[in-house]
Design an enzyme around this catalytic site. Structure first.
Site, PDB file in Angstrom:
ATOM      1  N   HIS A   7       0.782  -1.827   0.140  1.00  0.00           N
ATOM      2  CA  HIS A   7      -0.059  -0.291  -0.029  1.00  0.00           C
ATOM      3  C   HIS A   7       1.113   1.225  -0.279  1.00  0.00           C
ATOM      4  O   HIS A   7       1.849   1.714   0.497  1.00  0.00           O
ATOM      5  CB  HIS A   7      -0.513   0.338   1.403  1.00  0.00           C
ATOM      6  CG  HIS A   7       0.037  -0.348   2.473  1.00  0.00           C
ATOM      7  ND1 HIS A   7       0.206   1.121   3.488  1.00  0.00           N
ATOM      8  CD2 HIS A   7       0.092  -0.746   2.689  1.00  0.00           C
ATOM      9  CE1 HIS A   7       0.869   1.307   4.105  1.00  0.00           C
ATOM     10  NE2 HIS A   7       0.599  -0.732   4.845  1.00  0.00           N
ATOM     11  N   HIS A 138       0.922  -4.925   3.113  1.00  0.00           N
ATOM     12  CA  HIS A 138       1.109  -4.480   3.667  1.00  0.00           C
ATOM     13  C   HIS A 138       2.274  -5.214   4.259  1.00  0.00           C
ATOM     14  O   HIS A 138       3.025  -6.159   3.677  1.00  0.00           O
ATOM     15  CB  HIS A 138       1.020  -4.636   4.959  1.00  0.00           C
ATOM     16  CG  HIS A 138      -0.988  -4.494   5.136  1.00  0.00           C
ATOM     17  ND1 HIS A 138      -0.354  -3.631   5.178  1.00  0.00           N
ATOM     18  CD2 HIS A 138      -1.615  -5.391   5.364  1.00  0.00           C
ATOM     19  CE1 HIS A 138      -2.214  -3.647   5.359  1.00  0.00           C
ATOM     20  NE2 HIS A 138      -2.514  -4.405   5.317  1.00  0.00           N
TER      21      HIS A 138
END
Length: 186
Positions: A7, A138
């Site tokens: 992200h 992540h």
């Protein structure tokens, strides 16, 4: 092709704090990174994302349709959530970096993360045989994917850097997954 992406940046990431299950949105830099990422990837067939805001927001730049999968959640940092990296006790760092089965109080080990990410990878890579699939996740799951592709110990997480908004590409070969690139930001 399977693309696994991190992200875009959040204010918490920018401040150098551990961000596991906390749920901030992207900051302005993170939104620019997400847009750049979407432009690099182009049209894809399927987007799968961790259900947290920062990943879902990044995924929304790539596709209007996003499936969520909690196996792509960030490592659970337990009681270390929100700590500045420089404020973590040196003995804790030493233990954490030397034992993939060690977990912070109330948190998750790198080995446990590796198990859940490997399961998710094996599913995603099957789908990607004839489709372009993007997984938005992540930093720690990206590192776990790298360990899976290379067939190495989850401790590799301590030996690589993953930039916000970066991508890696994996293709399933006759003998298993093959890494085509890693940590691309341009």
């Amino acid at each position: 092709m399977l693309y696994v992406v991190r992200h875009g940046r959040t204010e918490v990431n920018a401040a150098g704090k551990l961000l596991g299950r906390g749920d901030p949105e992207l900051d302005e830099t993170g939104r620019t990174q997400a847009l750049d990422l979407a432009n690099r990837l182009g049209k894809v067939d399927l987007v799968i994302s961790s259900p947290l805001k920062r990943t879902m927001e990044t995924a929304s730049y790539i596709s209007d349709t996003v499936e969520t999968d909690p196996r792509w959640l960030e490592l659970d940092y337990g009681k270390l959530e929100g700590y500045s990296i420089e404020n973590i006790d040196s003995e804790v760092w030493k233990k954490w970096r030397s034992d993939i089965h060690w977990a912070p109080d109330g948190g998750e080990s790198l080995a446990a993360l590796g198990v859940r990410v490997t399961e998710a990878c094996e599913e995603a890579v099957k789908i990607s045989k004839d489709k372009d699939v993007v997984v938005v996740t992540h930093v720690s799951p990206v590192k776990a994917v790298l360990a899976w592709v290379l067939g190495v110990d989850d401790g590799v997480a301590w030996r690589c850097y993953v930039a916000p908004g970066s991508s890696m590409a994996i293709k399933m070969g006759d003998f298993g997954p093959v890494l085509h690139n890693f940590n691309l930001t341009q």
